[in-house]
Scaffold this motif. Structure first.
Motif, PDB file in Angstrom:
ATOM      1  N   PRO A  10       0.830  -1.221   0.000  1.00 15.35           N
ATOM      2  CA  PRO A  10       0.000   0.000   0.000  1.00 15.35           C
ATOM      3  C   PRO A  10       0.859   1.264   0.000  1.00 15.35           C
ATOM      4  CG  PRO A  10      -0.843  -1.587   1.570  1.00 15.35           C
ATOM      5  CD  PRO A  10       0.479  -2.125   1.112  1.00 15.35           C
ATOM      6  N   ASP A  11       0.308   2.309  -0.567  1.00 12.25           N
ATOM      7  CA  ASP A  11       1.013   3.590  -0.649  1.00 12.25           C
ATOM      8  C   ASP A  11       0.858   4.337   0.670  1.00 12.25           C
ATOM      9  OD1 ASP A  11       2.367   5.824  -1.488  1.00 12.25           O
ATOM     10  OD2 ASP A  11       0.662   6.668  -2.587  1.00 12.25           O
ATOM     11  N   VAL A  12       1.563   3.849   1.688  1.00  8.33           N
ATOM     12  CA  VAL A  12       1.546   4.474   3.011  1.00  8.33           C
ATOM     13  C   VAL A  12       2.990   4.614   3.484  1.00  8.33           C
ATOM     14  CG1 VAL A  12      -0.708   3.500   3.602  1.00  8.33           C
ATOM     15  CG2 VAL A  12       1.378   2.255   4.226  1.00  8.33           C
ATOM     16  N   PRO A  13       3.258   5.531   4.422  1.00 13.63           N
ATOM     17  CA  PRO A  13       4.609   5.657   4.956  1.00 13.63           C
ATOM     18  C   PRO A  13       5.043   4.362   5.645  1.00 13.63           C
ATOM     19  CG  PRO A  13       3.275   7.561   5.556  1.00 13.63           C
ATOM     20  CD  PRO A  13       2.345   6.534   4.991  1.00 13.63           C
ATOM     21  N   VAL A  14       6.274   3.964   5.390  1.00 11.11           N
ATOM     22  CA  VAL A  14       6.812   2.739   5.972  1.00 11.11           C
ATOM     23  C   VAL A  14       8.152   3.040   6.627  1.00 11.11           C
ATOM     24  CG1 VAL A  14       7.558   0.373   5.532  1.00 11.11           C
ATOM     25  CG2 VAL A  14       5.689   1.355   4.189  1.00 11.11           C
TER      26      VAL A  14
ATOM     27  N   TRP B  98      11.502  -1.113  -1.828  1.00  9.13           N
ATOM     28  CA  TRP B  98      10.247  -0.387  -1.689  1.00  9.13           C
ATOM     29  C   TRP B  98      10.375   1.042  -2.213  1.00  9.13           C
ATOM     30  CZ3 TRP B  98       8.772  -2.400   3.886  1.00  9.13           C
ATOM     31  CH2 TRP B  98       8.163  -3.656   3.749  1.00  9.13           C
ATOM     32  N   CYS B  99      11.530   1.637  -2.033  1.00  7.18           N
ATOM     33  CA  CYS B  99      11.766   2.977  -2.592  1.00  7.18           C
ATOM     34  C   CYS B  99      11.675   2.954  -4.117  1.00  7.18           C
ATOM     35  CB  CYS B  99      13.140   3.489  -2.161  1.00  7.18           C
ATOM     36  SG  CYS B  99      13.220   4.142  -0.483  1.00  7.18           S
TER      37      CYS B  99
ATOM     38  N   VAL C  92       9.584   5.660   2.215  1.00  7.97           N
ATOM     39  CA  VAL C  92      10.279   4.806   3.169  1.00  7.97           C
ATOM     40  C   VAL C  92      11.237   5.613   4.034  1.00  7.97           C
ATOM     41  CG1 VAL C  92      11.755   2.777   3.460  1.00  7.97           C
ATOM     42  CG2 VAL C  92      10.149   2.886   1.532  1.00  7.97           C
ATOM     43  N   ALA C  93      11.110   5.446   5.333  1.00  9.95           N
ATOM     44  CA  ALA C  93      12.084   5.987   6.284  1.00  9.95           C
ATOM     45  C   ALA C  93      12.951   4.811   6.727  1.00  9.95           C
ATOM     46  CB  ALA C  93      11.381   6.616   7.481  1.00  9.95           C
TER      47      ALA C  93
ATOM     48  N   THR D  86       2.885   9.799  11.685  1.00  9.78           N
ATOM     49  CA  THR D  86       2.040   9.325  10.585  1.00  9.78           C
ATOM     50  C   THR D  86       0.562   9.351  10.957  1.00  9.78           C
ATOM     51  OG1 THR D  86       2.435   7.026  11.296  1.00  9.78           O
ATOM     52  CG2 THR D  86       3.837   7.906   9.554  1.00  9.78           C
ATOM     53  N   PHE D  87       0.237   9.084  12.224  1.00 10.02           N
ATOM     54  CA  PHE D  87      -1.155   9.183  12.648  1.00 10.02           C
ATOM     55  C   PHE D  87      -1.632  10.631  12.646  1.00 10.02           C
ATOM     56  CE2 PHE D  87      -1.191   4.922  15.107  1.00 10.02           C
ATOM     57  CZ  PHE D  87      -1.694   4.266  13.988  1.00 10.02           C
ATOM     58  N   ASP D  88      -0.705  11.568  12.772  1.00  4.01           N
ATOM     59  CA  ASP D  88      -1.043  12.994  12.700  1.00  4.01           C
ATOM     60  C   ASP D  88      -0.977  13.518  11.275  1.00  4.01           C
ATOM     61  OD1 ASP D  88      -1.482  13.172  15.402  1.00  4.01           O
ATOM     62  OD2 ASP D  88       0.538  13.867  15.875  1.00  4.01           O
ATOM     63  N   ASP D  89      -0.848  12.616  10.314  1.00  2.00           N
ATOM     64  CA  ASP D  89      -0.787  12.966   8.883  1.00  2.00           C
ATOM     65  C   ASP D  89       0.412  13.829   8.536  1.00  2.00           C
ATOM     66  OD1 ASP D  89      -3.157  11.559   8.246  1.00  2.00           O
ATOM     67  OD2 ASP D  89      -4.360  13.249   8.972  1.00  2.00           O
ATOM     68  N   LYS D  90       1.488  13.655   9.294  1.00  2.96           N
ATOM     69  CA  LYS D  90       2.739  14.349   8.986  1.00  2.96           C
ATOM     70  C   LYS D  90       3.681  13.393   8.289  1.00  2.96           C
ATOM     71  CE  LYS D  90       2.348  17.390  13.015  1.00  2.96           C
ATOM     72  NZ  LYS D  90       2.976  17.794  14.308  1.00  2.96           N
ATOM     73  N   ALA D  91       4.264  13.842   7.205  1.00  2.00           N
ATOM     74  CA  ALA D  91       5.138  12.981   6.424  1.00  2.00           C
ATOM     75  C   ALA D  91       6.456  12.742   7.145  1.00  2.00           C
ATOM     76  CB  ALA D  91       5.398  13.593   5.056  1.00  2.00           C
ATOM     77  N   PRO D  92       6.841  11.507   7.358  1.00  2.00           N
ATOM     78  CA  PRO D  92       8.131  11.228   7.977  1.00  2.00           C
ATOM     79  C   PRO D  92       9.267  11.493   6.991  1.00  2.00           C
ATOM     80  CG  PRO D  92       7.131   9.186   7.267  1.00  2.00           C
ATOM     81  CD  PRO D  92       6.113  10.267   7.007  1.00  2.00           C
ATOM     82  N   LEU D  93      10.477  11.550   7.484  1.00  2.00           N
ATOM     83  CA  LEU D  93      11.638  11.775   6.626  1.00  2.00           C
ATOM     84  C   LEU D  93      11.771  10.638   5.620  1.00  2.00           C
ATOM     85  CD1 LEU D  93      14.176  13.497   6.094  1.00  2.00           C
ATOM     86  CD2 LEU D  93      15.404  11.992   7.656  1.00  2.00           C
ATOM     87  N   ASP D  94      11.864  10.981   4.346  1.00  5.66           N
ATOM     88  CA  ASP D  94      12.016   9.988   3.294  1.00  5.66           C
ATOM     89  C   ASP D  94      13.496   9.701   3.088  1.00  5.66           C
ATOM     90  OD1 ASP D  94      12.063   8.526   0.887  1.00  5.66           O
ATOM     91  OD2 ASP D  94      10.242   9.492   0.170  1.00  5.66           O
ATOM     92  N   SER D  95      13.872   8.429   3.193  1.00  9.33           N
ATOM     93  CA  SER D  95      15.282   8.053   3.086  1.00  9.33           C
ATOM     94  C   SER D  95      15.655   7.561   1.705  1.00  9.33           C
ATOM     95  CB  SER D  95      15.618   6.951   4.101  1.00  9.33           C
ATOM     96  OG  SER D  95      15.292   7.327   5.413  1.00  9.33           O
ATOM     97  N   CYS D  96      14.720   7.564   0.775  1.00  8.42           N
ATOM     98  CA  CYS D  96      14.971   6.957  -0.529  1.00  8.42           C
ATOM     99  C   CYS D  96      16.125   7.622  -1.278  1.00  8.42           C
ATOM    100  CB  CYS D  96      13.694   6.993  -1.360  1.00  8.42           C
ATOM    101  SG  CYS D  96      12.380   5.905  -0.718  1.00  8.42           S
TER     102      CYS D  96
END
Length: 480
Positions: A405-409, A432-433, A439-440, A467-477
């Motif tokens: 799924p297209d969700v933060p991981v 996954w990236c 992906v973080a 993520t529950f607050d709809d804030k994007a985590p740092l993307d490590s890709c």
């Protein structure tokens, strides 16, 4: 059950036992074991086993112990040593002391785990539920205040057979209703015996995942802990079978919405979370989600130390963790229809039988440093048996092959992991990236496999809250 003689246990000895018990509880919680292997075989895993043990040891005086009242598989000398040396107290002694204190028995009733004669047609349907408890220590002095309910639900195994599986819902005081968000925890390796199911061990205070469960509950949101197919209920638990683990997770997440008293509904945001075998189950659930449970509101996922390639993992595993190899060889043989007696000598068969009835900590202690070449008829290692007989089963467990799924991981892994190679975690994050996922990737320097688990927990909670607050985590890709 107790007699007046038991209740007049001298305070000095009682406090000595309870003090040592605190150390034992800490060891169990952190996944380490300091008691000698012989003493570990005294550990009871159910209330009935503890009761039987107490009845077998009706006197403090070790001279009263003999072959007739010492549990099978334990020597009289070991039993006497466990009684006499309070500084080497075992979990069995802890349970003995707890019984003397008349502590309550709040375990899920044994008949709860019996599968009904007929199962419903729909996966995720609730079959039954029962109140339970969550103790943080094996003497049951520290009881979590979360409302705890064990529930049974329908799922389907890899062969398409309807199966009953169990899980536990924990709702902390102060949680909102209906629940805005909830965490679904896939536990790490528990063992392959029914007594090792997390729902049983949480009620006994011996569940090492208690540290992760407590961490998740601290955020005042409901938590679901999955038992997996065949772990606790009838039928075999196929250790590290990604399909059955993934379906167990997804169907538990569906079923919990219909558990009486649950605050989780279809609008509740869910995070799937797990480490080690739990990381594998979480990743598998993500890969199966779009087909198996498309309506689940999965908001994010955290997968730690994921054994994406079991062949690579097994080939590099040291004999400190021979118990994991014994779990695997037993499970792979069952799935392949292979008789272990074709390959294992009597010592090997005895080791496999022993491990199959032991939960993780006990099995790790009892079988540590066992060279698998001493367990086979021809002197080959377990790795060579895998090459000859089980490679197809092992390769079916590969992860990173399907969309998620297209969700933060969040993917976390210790660079010092001595069970699951660090490169597998990094490769999963990169895969996954490349597929376009957010992906973080968080590495750490937690020493050993269990150290990486503990070191990752704070970061997992931060990721969860964001993520529950709809804030994007740092993307490590960009750096993978």
């Amino acid at each position: 059950m107790s007699t007046s003689r038991h209740r007049t246990l001298p305070h000095a000895r009682r406090f000595a036992v309870l003090s040592a018990a605190a150390v034992t509880g800490l060891a169990l919680t952190l996944g380490t074991a300091t008691a000698p292997a012989g003493a570990q075989s005294l550990v009871p895993q159910t209330e009935q086993e503890a009761t039987d043990l107490i009845e077998d040891r009706q006197a403090e005086d070790s001279d009263a112990l003999n072959r007739s009242n010492v549990p099978e598989g334990v020597s009289v000398q070991e039993a006497r040593a466990a009684v006499d040396k309070s500084d080497e107290v075992t979990t069995a002694d802890v349970e003995y002391a707890a019984a003397l204190e008349d502590l309550p028995s709040d375990a899920v009733p044994e008949n709860f785990y019996e599968t009904p004669n007929q199962l419903p047609e729909e996966d995720g349907a609730v079959l039954k539920q029962a109140p339970s408890t969550f103790y943080l220590d094996p003497i049951k002095l520290i009881k979590h205040d979360a409302k705890t309910t064990a529930f049974m639900y329908r799922t389907t195994d890899e062969q398409g057979n309807a199966r009953a599986a169990t899980a536990t819902l924990l709702t902390p005081k102060g949680a909102s209703a209906p629940a805005k968000d909830a965490v679904v925890i896939s536990p790490g390796t528990q063992g392959i015996a029914d007594k090792c199911a997390p729902s049983r061990q949480m009620a006994m205070g011996t569940e090492y995942e208690g540290i992760s469960v407590t961490s998740a509950l601290a955020a005042k949101r409901p938590v679901v802990v999955v038992d997996y197919v065949g772990l606790g209920t009838e039928g075999t638990h196929h250790y590290l079978n990604r399909v059955e683990e993934g379906r167990s997770v997804l169907d538990a997440a569906k079923a919990v919405q219909n558990v009486e008293g649950s605050d989780i509904d279809g609008d509740t945001k869910l995070q799937l979370r797990g480490y080690s075998q739990g990381g594998q189950a979480t990743a598998a659930a993500l890969e199966l989600a779009s087909d198996w449970a498309p309506d689940l509101n999965i908001a994010s996922a955290s997968a730690g130390a994921v054994p994406t390639d079991l062949y690579d993992t097994v080939s590099k595993l040291s004999n400190v963790y021979t118990a994991f190899l014994l779990y695997g060889i037993d499970s792979f043989a069952e799935q392949s229809g292979v008789e272990l007696s074709e390959y294992l000598n009597q010592k090997g068969l005895d080791a496999a039988e022993s491990a199959s009835n032991q939960c993780t900590i006990e099995a790790l202690v009892n079988h540590a440093f066992t060279d698998t070449t001493t367990l086979t008829k021809d002197g080959n290692s377990f790795q060579e048996i895998v090459d000859k007989e089980f490679r197809p089963i092992v390769d079916k467990q590969l992860l990173g092959q399907s969309p998620i799924p297209d969700v933060p991981v969040l993917v976390n892994h210790s660079r010092l992991d001595d069970v699951v190679p660090f490169g597998l975690g990094r490769e999963l994050a990169s895969t996954w990236c490349d597929a376009g996922n957010r992906v973080a990737f968080e590495d750490n320097l937690g020493p050993t496999h269990i150290g990486g688990y503990i070191a990752a927990l704070p970061r997992v909670e931060i990721f969860t809250n964001r993520t529950f607050d709809d804030k994007a985590p740092l993307d490590s890709c960009w750096r993978l």
